[in-house]
Write an enzyme that holds these catalytic residues in place. Structure first.
Site, PDB file in Angstrom:
ATOM      1  N   GLY A 236      17.414  12.884 -37.738  1.00  0.00           N
ATOM      2  CA  GLY A 236      18.334  14.004 -37.962  1.00  0.00           C
ATOM      3  C   GLY A 236      17.781  15.143 -38.792  1.00  0.00           C
ATOM      4  O   GLY A 236      18.535  16.034 -39.184  1.00  0.00           O
ATOM      5  N   GLU A 272      13.673   7.462 -38.696  1.00  0.00           N
ATOM      6  CA  GLU A 272      13.303   7.541 -37.275  1.00  0.00           C
ATOM      7  C   GLU A 272      13.598   8.931 -36.727  1.00  0.00           C
ATOM      8  O   GLU A 272      14.509   9.100 -35.911  1.00  0.00           O
ATOM      9  CB  GLU A 272      14.017   6.446 -36.464  1.00  0.00           C
ATOM     10  N   GLY A 274      13.176  12.322 -34.501  1.00  0.00           N
ATOM     11  CA  GLY A 274      12.706  12.697 -33.175  1.00  0.00           C
ATOM     12  C   GLY A 274      12.358  14.175 -33.173  1.00  0.00           C
ATOM     13  O   GLY A 274      11.204  14.571 -33.236  1.00  0.00           O
ATOM     14  N   ARG A 275      13.425  14.995 -33.163  1.00  0.00           N
ATOM     15  CA  ARG A 275      13.271  16.442 -33.012  1.00  0.00           C
ATOM     16  C   ARG A 275      12.245  17.053 -33.975  1.00  0.00           C
ATOM     17  O   ARG A 275      11.375  17.814 -33.554  1.00  0.00           O
ATOM     18  CB  ARG A 275      14.634  17.118 -33.247  1.00  0.00           C
ATOM     19  N   CYS A 351      22.164  30.135 -10.407  1.00  0.00           N
ATOM     20  CA  CYS A 351      23.321  30.970 -10.090  1.00  0.00           C
ATOM     21  C   CYS A 351      24.474  30.623 -11.014  1.00  0.00           C
ATOM     22  O   CYS A 351      25.548  30.222 -10.557  1.00  0.00           O
ATOM     23  CB  CYS A 351      23.720  30.762  -8.638  1.00  0.00           C
ATOM     24  N   TYR A 380      13.678  17.360 -26.890  1.00  0.00           N
ATOM     25  CA  TYR A 380      14.971  17.582 -26.233  1.00  0.00           C
ATOM     26  C   TYR A 380      14.901  18.827 -25.341  1.00  0.00           C
ATOM     27  O   TYR A 380      15.755  19.717 -25.440  1.00  0.00           O
ATOM     28  CB  TYR A 380      16.088  17.730 -27.265  1.00  0.00           C
TER      29      TYR A 380
HETATM   30  C1  LIG Z   1      18.673  10.524 -31.565  1.00  0.00           C
HETATM   31  C2  LIG Z   1      18.472   9.497 -32.579  1.00  0.00           C
HETATM   32  C3  LIG Z   1      17.474   9.655 -33.551  1.00  0.00           C
HETATM   33  C4  LIG Z   1      16.639  10.897 -33.670  1.00  0.00           C
HETATM   34  O1  LIG Z   1      17.407  12.001 -34.027  1.00  0.00           O
HETATM   35  P1  LIG Z   1      16.696  13.420 -34.312  1.00  0.00           P
HETATM   36  O2  LIG Z   1      17.838  14.329 -34.595  1.00  0.00           O
HETATM   37  O3  LIG Z   1      15.954  13.789 -33.077  1.00  0.00           O
HETATM   38  O4  LIG Z   1      15.784  13.254 -35.472  1.00  0.00           O
HETATM   39  C5  LIG Z   1      17.273   8.611 -34.429  1.00  0.00           C
HETATM   40  N1  LIG Z   1      18.015   7.486 -34.372  1.00  0.00           N
HETATM   41  C6  LIG Z   1      18.989   7.305 -33.450  1.00  0.00           C
HETATM   42  C7  LIG Z   1      19.765   6.050 -33.441  1.00  0.00           C
HETATM   43  C8  LIG Z   1      19.246   8.302 -32.529  1.00  0.00           C
HETATM   44  O5  LIG Z   1      20.227   8.135 -31.642  1.00  0.00           O
END
Ligand SMILES: *Cc1c(COP(=O)(O)O)cnc(C)c1O
Length: 403
Positions: A236, A272, A274-275, A351, A380
């Protein structure tokens, strides 16, 4: 900060119009960023990459040296990541795991299950007894915990603190910890708690969240006279699409986690993201096909659009955009359309009026044949997009700085 790196720029310049749109990833830039993130974190913090942000095998393996493992949230991600990053630690999360997916995870030797419900715990226990893996699978109970005030205000997407299908309700905590500690499920090992509660948080908000999750978890363990070895406080970390130069403060976050962990030398904290790991390493590059005026506003229509890069449509932002003027002469016998004003809105070929990549981009003199590179397209982006809508061709993919 959002202009393509020299390697990416060179690749975009070298592509023909027919090879656009293109996703171009700078793996060296990704490695440099991931190394800095790892270096900012204390030793007691493990870093997993949430594969759903971008599961391209080249991305997964470039991150390899800097992460402790990968978080997978579906059976598809599970088998994909196990193949792309063989032998690496996986944590299996996500709501609605099927019996077949759990059985596959047990066969692959997955050691960490983020359990989302009481039903799922029962199913996992039963399948574990049947599959008898060589090592006892570990369980982190995922909880939907309240968000502290500071985190609630700044989050862009909250998974916790209100009714959602994610995780266990905190009122179930004592019952489930009981089942895992009273001998009901001896085939499972209770490792600790998982809580991914919100996305789009800055470092102070995410630290407040981590603090509240740790406090709540240690209270729970204390009530049952057990020790939790691990707490996963989720991902997050914010990526600011409107101010791309302002980055998540990993140094402050790492220091804050260090202070949080100081009284608990035996606790492993796991994050954990991601983004915030992969967004910055990718660009979506394309070509201006037409420039036109509509009710006083100028539009550039580009090859491709939000069916390749859905991020600005889903999040409602303008994707940071760099215009790359064409160096080649206009190859056609008909006149070349050109912007009259200073600002142009970049739209795609779909469109639907929702197919807008970036509004009011400063682009005086923009002409058909010029190129544009949309930044922060490493997470994403392609993988969340509706590729088949309108049957336009797919982009080409380029991973620069491969091993
Ligand atoms: C999507 C997700 C993440 C990663 O979230 P980011 O906002 O991309 O850092 C981590 N843990 C869980 C369980 C998720 O669903």
């Amino acid at each position: 900060m959002t202009a393509p790196t020299p390697a990416v720029r060179e690749r975009i310049d070298s592509l023909s119009g027919e090879e656009l749109p293109a996703y171009v990833y700078d793996l060296d830039a990704l490695r440099t960023h991931a190394r800095a993130v790892r270096a900012a974190l204390p030793r007691q913090v493990e870093l997993y990459y949430a594969a759903k942000a971008n599961p391209e095998p080249e991305i997964l393996s470039a991150l390899g040296p800097y992460v402790d493992g990968y978080e997978v949230s579906s059976g598809g991600e599970l088998t994909h990541v196990a193949k792309a990053a063989p032998g690496r630690a996986l944590a299996f999360g996500g709501p609605g795991k099927t019996p077949a997916e759990i059985a596959t995870a047990l066969e692959l030797g997955v050691r960490r299950f983020h359990v989302e419900s009481a039903y799922e715990l029962r199913m996992l226990a039963s399948l574990t007894a049947r599959h008898a893996p060589s090592e006892r699978p570990g369980v982190l109970l995922r909880f939907n915990l309240p968000l502290p005030e500071a985190s609630l205000e700044s989050s862009s997407l909250a998974m916790g603190g209100h009714p959602t299908p994610f995780g266990l309700d905190p009122t179930e905590a004592d019952t489930l910890v009981g089942l895992l500690t009273d001998g009901t499920y001896p085939q499972l090992e209770l490792l600790g708690v998982h809580a991914h509660l919100a996305s789009g948080l800055d470092a102070p908000a995410l630290l407040a969240l981590a603090q509240s999750v740790v406090t709540w978890s240690l209270d729970l363990a204390g009530r049952h006279g057990v020790r939790f070895g691990e707490i996963n406080v989720g991902g997050g970390m914010n990526v600011d699409y409107a101010h791309p130069a302002s980055r998540f403060d990993w140094t402050a976050y790492g220091e804050g986690l260090g202070e949080l962990l100081a009284p608990h030398p035996d606790l492993t904290l796991r994050i954990e993201p991601g983004r915030a790991l992969t967004a910055y390493c990718g660009w979506y590059a394309t070509e201006v096909l037409d420039v036109k005026r509509s009710h006083g506003k100028e539009f550039a229509v580009v090859r491709g659009g939000t069916h390749h890069l859905r991020t600005p449509a889903t999040k409602g932002h303008d994707q940071p955009c760099t215009v790359l003027p064409a160096s080649a002469p206009w190859p056609h016998p008909w006149p070349r359309p050109c912007a009259q004003g200073a600002q142009v809105t970049f739209a795609g070929q779909l469109c639907t009026p929702k197919d807008v990549l970036s509004r009011d981009v400063p682009a005086p003199g923009l002409r058909a044949g010029d190129r544009a590179a949309f930044a922060l397209a490493g997470a994403y982006a392609w993988n969340i997009s509706h590729h088949d809508f309108l049957m336009h061709p797919r982009p080409t993919f380029h991973f620069l700085g491969r091993d």
